[in-house]
Design an enzyme around this catalytic site. Structure first.
Site, mmCIF file in Angstrom:
data_model
loop_
_atom_site.group_PDB
_atom_site.id
_atom_site.type_symbol
_atom_site.label_atom_id
_atom_site.label_comp_id
_atom_site.label_asym_id
_atom_site.label_seq_id
_atom_site.Cartn_x
_atom_site.Cartn_y
_atom_site.Cartn_z
ATOM 1 C CG HIS A 68 5.943 -3.880 -3.536
ATOM 2 N ND1 HIS A 68 5.426 -3.295 -4.795
ATOM 3 C CD2 HIS A 68 4.738 -4.613 -3.166
ATOM 4 C CE1 HIS A 68 4.293 -3.459 -5.027
ATOM 5 N NE2 HIS A 68 3.955 -4.291 -4.238
ATOM 6 N N PRO A 69 10.305 -3.084 -3.946
ATOM 7 C CG PRO A 69 10.963 -1.282 -4.802
ATOM 8 C CD PRO A 69 9.927 -2.140 -5.042
ATOM 9 C CD GLU A 89 13.671 2.287 -11.766
ATOM 10 O OE1 GLU A 89 13.677 3.308 -12.550
ATOM 11 O OE2 GLU A 89 14.193 1.059 -11.828
ATOM 12 C CG PHE A 121 6.030 1.027 4.969
ATOM 13 C CD1 PHE A 121 5.070 1.245 5.822
ATOM 14 C CD2 PHE A 121 6.579 2.320 4.186
ATOM 15 C CE1 PHE A 121 3.999 2.392 5.869
ATOM 16 C CE2 PHE A 121 5.474 3.516 4.081
ATOM 17 C CZ PHE A 121 4.095 3.311 4.988
ATOM 18 C CB ALA A 125 4.977 5.226 -3.185
#
Length: 170
Positions: A68-69, A89, A121, A125
């Site tokens: 993950h970013p 995104e 983290f 989202a």
């Protein structure tokens, strides 16, 4: 059975694992999912995923987290499957519209988290604003390592559910 699942059920083991990897990021999880075929429907897909996720080790969880970013960023340091990047995104869509002060607070919160826990983290989202994510981040910075690892693994499981549903629908 969806067309995607029907096609996936017929793939060679290695190819099936590679295809589903974007839903999680853990090679062990992906290989285990492929070994459980045939999977008939979405409910079975999610149940199988949960069983495997709870059985893999901490190193597999960490591998998934690394796919993950950072929250607030769309680029990943490590090359991830294109589908995983696209989903990231989409998942961070609401957070991307935050004002600069919140984006900066997230950036610094991410760094503080990484210094404390040695990993990025992880939060599901989808549907959350940047302010909501920032509040969750600040709250979780107070956790001990064991508690935080369990919370991060649960957030990853929620992300996997969203991605598996999207993937299985084609």
């Amino acid at each position: 059975m969806s067309e995607v699942l029907a096609r996936w059920n017929g793939l060679p083991q290695e190819e099936a694992a590679r295809e589903i990897l974007a839903c999680c990021g853990s090679r062990t999880w992906a290989a285990s999912m492929a070994s459980q075929r045939p999977i008939q429907d979405e409910a079975s897909l999610l149940a199988t995923s949960d069983t495997i996720w709870r059985s893999v080790g901490e190193s597999d969880w960490l591998e998934a987290f690394r796919s993950h970013p950072r929250i607030g960023e769309t680029r990943m340091e490590k090359v991830a499957p294109a589908q995983s990047s696209t989903w990231s995104e989409q998942e961070q869509e609401k957070a991307a519209t935050a004002d600069e002060a919140v984006k900066m607070a997230l950036k610094w919160g991410n760094r503080e988290y990484e210094q404390k826990f040695g990993r990025i983290f992880i939060v599901c989202a989808t549907g959350k604003s940047a302010s909501e994510i920032l509040e969750i981040l600040r709250r979780r910075l107070h956790n001990d390592e064991a508690t935080e690892l369990q919370l991060a693994a649960e957030e990853q499981r929620q992300i996997m559910h969203i991605r598996l549903k999207q993937w299985s629908m084609g």
